[in-house]
Design an enzyme around this catalytic site. Structure first.
Site, short mmCIF file in Angstrom:
data_model
loop_
_atom_site.label_atom_id
_atom_site.label_comp_id
_atom_site.label_asym_id
_atom_site.label_seq_id
_atom_site.Cartn_x
_atom_site.Cartn_y
_atom_site.Cartn_z
N ARG A 242 -4.88 3.16 5.38
CA ARG A 242 -4.31 2.10 5.52
C ARG A 242 -4.81 1.00 5.29
O ARG A 242 -6.34 0.72 5.88
CB ARG A 242 -4.34 2.72 6.92
N GLU A 271 1.49 -5.12 2.29
CA GLU A 271 2.42 -3.92 1.57
C GLU A 271 3.78 -4.39 1.59
O GLU A 271 4.36 -4.34 2.36
CB GLU A 271 2.80 -2.34 1.12
N HIS A 290 -0.01 2.67 -3.37
CA HIS A 290 0.16 3.31 -2.13
C HIS A 290 1.03 4.64 -2.84
O HIS A 290 2.40 4.96 -2.40
CB HIS A 290 0.76 2.54 -0.71
#
Length: 327
Positions: A242, A271, A290
């Site tokens: 993360r 994000e 991601h």
């Protein structure tokens, strides 16, 4: 009559199609909530038997939502991450929270090895140079081109993903160090070919450090300016966990000053990543949005686990992969 409330942004017909095996012969209603966080969300989950969480993390399940959902038999998060769910509040409300276990572990592990090879081989640099019509063969003497064989790789977090990374490194002939809050049994360490090390020792010794820990208050900025300073100047840092696990400002400064060789990042603190993020401008970084765990195969496995858990709970069984300790 059972009620399933879906918080992920999916068409209701698609959800019903995915859950067709669960719904067959049962009196079950499916509702997809498409509103915003706040009172509307609290009202939507009230009286739900099962909640399928939001894989975009846009709709947090906080204390107010958990209280509104009291009596719910399962919150099934259709992803590995669940940092948008208040685990303490769901525990107090007596609601089990489950994720999808190891469904994306292979995809993330492969992505990590891909990052390692791309960084060591300067793959993006040479691709861009060659695609521009420039023959950069002589640049290997100034940039350096390296093998993964013989490198020391430090794995921070030896859960499902960390172990899959270790398995994939064995054929490369790497030395594998790992740090985790819980040390593996000796026989498992031998099977994986991994040696336990304290975090600071791992950072000092590793040529490549790869992060695979969940985001918790304890792991937020786990890799900060001080710990980045422990790494070797020719070492690489990978973050496929993360974004907030790494202090991005400190990492950007460390890279700019050349105090580590580079980084591979699949996750970011914000994000979608903000265009002014200094990490986007570094020629020492390889980036992806991601997607490490988003392989076609991983997504099928995540869907299968989600459906299986919903089916188990609606059939009166206990769910698998519970992350908040509620039985």
């Amino acid at each position: 009559m059972s009620r399933v409330v879906v918080l992920s942004p999916l068409p209701e017909e698609a959800v019903r199609g995915m859950l067709s095996g669960v719904l067959e012969g049962r009196e079950v209603t499916v509702e997809v909530y498409q509103g915003d966080p706040g009172p509307g969300l609290e009202e939507a989950v009230r009286g739900a038997d099962v909640i399928i969480g939001d894989f975009t993390f846009r709709l947090p399940i906080d204390a107010r939502v958990a209280e509104a959902a009291r009596g719910c038999r399962l919150i099934q998060q259709p992803s590995i991450g669940y940092q948008h769910i208040d685990l303490e509040a769901t525990r107090e409300a007596g609601i089990p929270v489950a994720n999808v276990g190891a469904a994306n572990a292979v995809g993330v592990a492969e992505h990590a090895v891909m990052f390692m090879l791309c960084l060591l081989k300067k793959a993006l640099y040479f691709h861009n140079k060659t695609a521009a019509g420039e023959w950069g063969q002589q640049d290997i003497f100034t940039l350096g081109l390296y093998e993964l064989q013989g490198k020391t790789v430090g794995i921070v977090g030896m859960g499902n993903i960390g172990r899959e990374v270790a398995v994939r490194l064995r054929p490369f002939g790497c030395r594998v160090l790992y740090y985790d809050l819980v040390r593996l049994p000796a026989e498992k360490e031998e099977e994986l070919g991994a040696e336990y090390a304290e975090l600071e020792e791992l950072l000092r010794a590793s040529d490549i450090v790869t992060l695979h820990v969940p985001l918790t208050p304890e792991t937020r900025h786990l890799i900060d300016r001080e710990r980045l300073g422990l790494m070797k100047p020719d070492a690489y840092l990978l973050n496929l966990a993360r974004g907030e696990v790494v202090d991005e400002e400190a990492l950007a400064e460390t890279l700019q000053e050349g105090r580590i060789a580079g980084a591979g990042l699949d996750v970011f603190a914000r994000e979608p990543v903000e265009p002014d993020n200094p990490l986007l401008k570094s020629d020492r970084v390889i980036l992806s949005p991601h997607v490490a765990g988003g392989t076609n195969e991983s997504r099928v496995r995540m869907l299968q686990v989600t459906i299986d858990n919903v089916m188990r709970v609606l059939s009166g069984e206990k769910p698998r992969f519970v992350v908040n300790g509620v039985e």
